[in-house]
Design a protein around this motif. Sequence first.
Motif, PDB file in Angstrom:
ATOM      1  N   VAL A  43       0.831  -1.201   0.000  1.00 27.11           N
ATOM      2  CA  VAL A  43       0.000   0.000   0.000  1.00 27.11           C
ATOM      3  C   VAL A  43       0.871   1.259   0.000  1.00 27.11           C
ATOM      4  O   VAL A  43       0.511   2.253  -0.634  1.00 27.11           O
ATOM      5  CB  VAL A  43      -1.002  -0.015   1.166  1.00 27.11           C
ATOM      6  N   GLU A  44       2.016   1.227   0.638  1.00 30.08           N
ATOM      7  CA  GLU A  44       2.926   2.377   0.587  1.00 30.08           C
ATOM      8  C   GLU A  44       3.304   2.697  -0.854  1.00 30.08           C
ATOM      9  O   GLU A  44       3.311   3.859  -1.272  1.00 30.08           O
ATOM     10  CB  GLU A  44       4.194   2.106   1.406  1.00 30.08           C
ATOM     11  N   ALA A  45       3.623   1.668  -1.633  1.00 33.56           N
ATOM     12  CA  ALA A  45       3.973   1.864  -3.043  1.00 33.56           C
ATOM     13  C   ALA A  45       2.774   2.392  -3.831  1.00 33.56           C
ATOM     14  O   ALA A  45       2.911   3.279  -4.682  1.00 33.56           O
ATOM     15  CB  ALA A  45       4.483   0.560  -3.648  1.00 33.56           C
ATOM     16  N   ILE A  46       1.606   1.871  -3.536  1.00 25.44           N
ATOM     17  CA  ILE A  46       0.385   2.311  -4.215  1.00 25.44           C
ATOM     18  C   ILE A  46       0.102   3.779  -3.904  1.00 25.44           C
ATOM     19  O   ILE A  46      -0.261   4.560  -4.789  1.00 25.44           O
ATOM     20  CB  ILE A  46      -0.802   1.416  -3.795  1.00 25.44           C
ATOM     21  N   LEU A  47       0.277   4.170  -2.657  1.00 32.83           N
ATOM     22  CA  LEU A  47       0.053   5.568  -2.281  1.00 32.83           C
ATOM     23  C   LEU A  47       1.016   6.494  -3.009  1.00 32.83           C
ATOM     24  O   LEU A  47       0.665   7.622  -3.350  1.00 32.83           O
ATOM     25  CB  LEU A  47       0.143   5.736  -0.764  1.00 32.83           C
ATOM     26  N   GLY A  48       2.227   6.011  -3.272  1.00 33.51           N
ATOM     27  CA  GLY A  48       3.180   6.787  -4.073  1.00 33.51           C
ATOM     28  C   GLY A  48       2.653   7.004  -5.483  1.00 33.51           C
ATOM     29  O   GLY A  48       2.744   8.107  -6.038  1.00 33.51           O
ATOM     30  N   ASP A  49       2.093   5.959  -6.085  1.00 30.17           N
ATOM     31  CA  ASP A  49       1.492   6.086  -7.422  1.00 30.17           C
ATOM     32  C   ASP A  49       0.335   7.081  -7.397  1.00 30.17           C
ATOM     33  O   ASP A  49       0.194   7.910  -8.303  1.00 30.17           O
ATOM     34  CB  ASP A  49       0.968   4.735  -7.922  1.00 30.17           C
ATOM     35  N   LEU A  50      -0.501   6.991  -6.375  1.00 30.67           N
ATOM     36  CA  LEU A  50      -1.654   7.891  -6.267  1.00 30.67           C
ATOM     37  C   LEU A  50      -1.206   9.338  -6.034  1.00 30.67           C
ATOM     38  O   LEU A  50      -1.831  10.277  -6.541  1.00 30.67           O
ATOM     39  CB  LEU A  50      -2.594   7.435  -5.150  1.00 30.67           C
ATOM     40  N   ARG A  52       1.697  10.647  -7.157  1.00 28.23           N
ATOM     41  CA  ARG A  52       2.232  11.119  -8.432  1.00 28.23           C
ATOM     42  C   ARG A  52       1.120  11.447  -9.426  1.00 28.23           C
ATOM     43  O   ARG A  52       1.279  12.318 -10.280  1.00 28.23           O
ATOM     44  CB  ARG A  52       3.197  10.100  -9.022  1.00 28.23           C
ATOM     45  N   ALA A  53      -0.018  10.794  -9.297  1.00 29.03           N
ATOM     46  CA  ALA A  53      -1.158  11.046 -10.184  1.00 29.03           C
ATOM     47  C   ALA A  53      -2.012  12.223  -9.702  1.00 29.03           C
ATOM     48  O   ALA A  53      -2.994  12.581 -10.353  1.00 29.03           O
ATOM     49  CB  ALA A  53      -2.017   9.786 -10.292  1.00 29.03           C
ATOM     50  N   GLY A  54      -1.675  12.809  -8.553  1.00 26.76           N
ATOM     51  CA  GLY A  54      -2.426  13.946  -8.040  1.00 26.76           C
ATOM     52  C   GLY A  54      -3.727  13.572  -7.339  1.00 26.76           C
ATOM     53  O   GLY A  54      -4.584  14.423  -7.130  1.00 26.76           O
ATOM     54  N   ALA A  63       2.997  14.820  12.702  1.00 24.39           N
ATOM     55  CA  ALA A  63       1.553  14.978  12.523  1.00 24.39           C
ATOM     56  C   ALA A  63       1.167  14.759  11.054  1.00 24.39           C
ATOM     57  O   ALA A  63       0.080  15.122  10.637  1.00 24.39           O
ATOM     58  CB  ALA A  63       1.118  16.368  12.968  1.00 24.39           C
ATOM     59  N   GLY A  64       2.052  14.137  10.321  1.00 26.94           N
ATOM     60  CA  GLY A  64       1.831  13.952   8.890  1.00 26.94           C
ATOM     61  C   GLY A  64       0.984  12.748   8.569  1.00 26.94           C
ATOM     62  O   GLY A  64       0.502  12.036   9.440  1.00 26.94           O
ATOM     63  N   GLY A  65       0.822  12.532   7.281  1.00 19.81           N
ATOM     64  CA  GLY A  65       0.058  11.392   6.815  1.00 19.81           C
ATOM     65  C   GLY A  65      -0.409  11.601   5.399  1.00 19.81           C
ATOM     66  O   GLY A  65       0.135  12.414   4.652  1.00 19.81           O
ATOM     67  N   TYR A  66      -1.453  10.887   5.048  1.00 19.00           N
ATOM     68  CA  TYR A  66      -2.001  10.902   3.690  1.00 19.00           C
ATOM     69  C   TYR A  66      -3.442  11.399   3.723  1.00 19.00           C
ATOM     70  O   TYR A  66      -4.178  11.122   4.660  1.00 19.00           O
ATOM     71  CB  TYR A  66      -1.999   9.485   3.106  1.00 19.00           C
ATOM     72  N   THR A  67      -3.828  12.085   2.660  1.00 15.50           N
ATOM     73  CA  THR A  67      -5.214  12.505   2.477  1.00 15.50           C
ATOM     74  C   THR A  67      -5.466  12.673   0.982  1.00 15.50           C
ATOM     75  O   THR A  67      -4.521  12.684   0.185  1.00 15.50           O
ATOM     76  CB  THR A  67      -5.517  13.815   3.243  1.00 15.50           C
ATOM     77  N   LEU A  68      -6.709  12.774   0.611  1.00 16.85           N
ATOM     78  CA  LEU A  68      -7.039  12.989  -0.789  1.00 16.85           C
ATOM     79  C   LEU A  68      -6.627  14.396  -1.204  1.00 16.85           C
ATOM     80  O   LEU A  68      -6.763  15.346  -0.432  1.00 16.85           O
ATOM     81  CB  LEU A  68      -8.534  12.795  -1.029  1.00 16.85           C
ATOM     82  N   ALA A  69      -6.147  14.533  -2.419  1.00 17.23           N
ATOM     83  CA  ALA A  69      -5.724  15.831  -2.941  1.00 17.23           C
ATOM     84  C   ALA A  69      -6.905  16.647  -3.451  1.00 17.23           C
ATOM     85  O   ALA A  69      -6.797  17.864  -3.595  1.00 17.23           O
ATOM     86  CB  ALA A  69      -4.696  15.640  -4.057  1.00 17.23           C
ATOM     87  N   ARG A  70      -8.010  15.974  -3.746  1.00 19.61           N
ATOM     88  CA  ARG A  70      -9.231  16.628  -4.226  1.00 19.61           C
ATOM     89  C   ARG A  70     -10.410  16.030  -3.472  1.00 19.61           C
ATOM     90  O   ARG A  70     -10.297  14.946  -2.898  1.00 19.61           O
ATOM     91  CB  ARG A  70      -9.438  16.367  -5.729  1.00 19.61           C
ATOM     92  N   LEU A  81      -7.699   3.572 -10.846  1.00 22.05           N
ATOM     93  CA  LEU A  81      -7.190   2.372 -11.515  1.00 22.05           C
ATOM     94  C   LEU A  81      -6.091   2.717 -12.516  1.00 22.05           C
ATOM     95  O   LEU A  81      -5.074   2.027 -12.594  1.00 22.05           O
ATOM     96  CB  LEU A  81      -8.326   1.618 -12.213  1.00 22.05           C
ATOM     97  N   ARG A  82      -6.284   3.782 -13.284  1.00 19.08           N
ATOM     98  CA  ARG A  82      -5.255   4.194 -14.244  1.00 19.08           C
ATOM     99  C   ARG A  82      -3.967   4.609 -13.540  1.00 19.08           C
ATOM    100  O   ARG A  82      -2.872   4.374 -14.041  1.00 19.08           O
ATOM    101  CB  ARG A  82      -5.767   5.344 -15.101  1.00 19.08           C
ATOM    102  N   ALA A  83      -4.101   5.245 -12.371  1.00 13.25           N
ATOM    103  CA  ALA A  83      -2.916   5.717 -11.638  1.00 13.25           C
ATOM    104  C   ALA A  83      -2.022   4.567 -11.204  1.00 13.25           C
ATOM    105  O   ALA A  83      -0.795   4.695 -11.175  1.00 13.25           O
ATOM    106  CB  ALA A  83      -3.344   6.534 -10.416  1.00 13.25           C
ATOM    107  N   VAL A  84      -2.618   3.423 -10.885  1.00 13.56           N
ATOM    108  CA  VAL A  84      -1.808   2.314 -10.365  1.00 13.56           C
ATOM    109  C   VAL A  84      -1.548   1.215 -11.388  1.00 13.56           C
ATOM    110  O   VAL A  84      -0.565   0.491 -11.276  1.00 13.56           O
ATOM    111  CB  VAL A  84      -2.406   1.711  -9.071  1.00 13.56           C
ATOM    112  N   ASP A  85      -2.433   1.074 -12.382  1.00 16.01           N
ATOM    113  CA  ASP A  85      -2.298  -0.030 -13.341  1.00 16.01           C
ATOM    114  C   ASP A  85      -2.247   0.389 -14.796  1.00 16.01           C
ATOM    115  O   ASP A  85      -2.167  -0.456 -15.685  1.00 16.01           O
ATOM    116  CB  ASP A  85      -3.450  -1.029 -13.165  1.00 16.01           C
ATOM    117  N   GLY A  86      -2.342   1.680 -15.075  1.00 14.62           N
ATOM    118  CA  GLY A  86      -2.302   2.123 -16.466  1.00 14.62           C
ATOM    119  C   GLY A  86      -3.670   2.057 -17.121  1.00 14.62           C
ATOM    120  O   GLY A  86      -4.692   2.070 -16.442  1.00 14.62           O
ATOM    121  N   PRO A  87      -3.698   1.971 -18.459  1.00 14.76           N
ATOM    122  CA  PRO A  87      -4.968   2.009 -19.187  1.00 14.76           C
ATOM    123  C   PRO A  87      -5.951   0.942 -18.718  1.00 14.76           C
ATOM    124  O   PRO A  87      -5.557  -0.142 -18.282  1.00 14.76           O
ATOM    125  CB  PRO A  87      -4.551   1.742 -20.640  1.00 14.76           C
ATOM    126  N   LEU A  88      -7.242   1.257 -18.846  1.00 14.66           N
ATOM    127  CA  LEU A  88      -8.281   0.324 -18.409  1.00 14.66           C
ATOM    128  C   LEU A  88      -8.332  -0.936 -19.254  1.00 14.66           C
ATOM    129  O   LEU A  88      -8.705  -1.993 -18.766  1.00 14.66           O
ATOM    130  CB  LEU A  88      -9.651   1.014 -18.440  1.00 14.66           C
TER     131      LEU A  88
END
Length: 153
Positions: A43-50, A52-54, A63-70, A81-88
Amino acid sequence: MAVQISAKSDYAVRAALEMAARAPDLLTIDAIVEDQGMPRKFVEAILGDLRRAGIVRTQRGCAGGYTLARPASEIAIGDILRAVDGPLAEVRGLRPHETTYGGVASHLPDLWVAVRSSLRQVLDEVTLQQLLTGSLPAKVRRLNDVEDAWLPR
């Protein structure tokens, strides 16, 4: 052509749902993976992909962590799905519209493009917020109501 949702895509959507449920709070990796029983390193690697995809943003520090950018209402499941696996949809490593065949198979690209289009009609129409609340669009709900939708084939 088997359409398979990878573990990476499954975990990415589940991690995004965890963040959507607690937005705008920052979540630690442990908070994201714990409730869903997901493997931390993966999941750490997946969060990196997410990130990079914004789709996800991070904040470093104690006090850090992860949250949605939008907002979750602006993030389509297809984007995740595209952010982690490419085209559908791909056919032998090509996009469906890039395929060409001769003879009796000359119309096969039409089918592959239609398959991709049907995936888009579901995955690009459903947002993270809709999935979180169970308020799926009517056309997606209708697909679930088809008589044999829940039966394996």
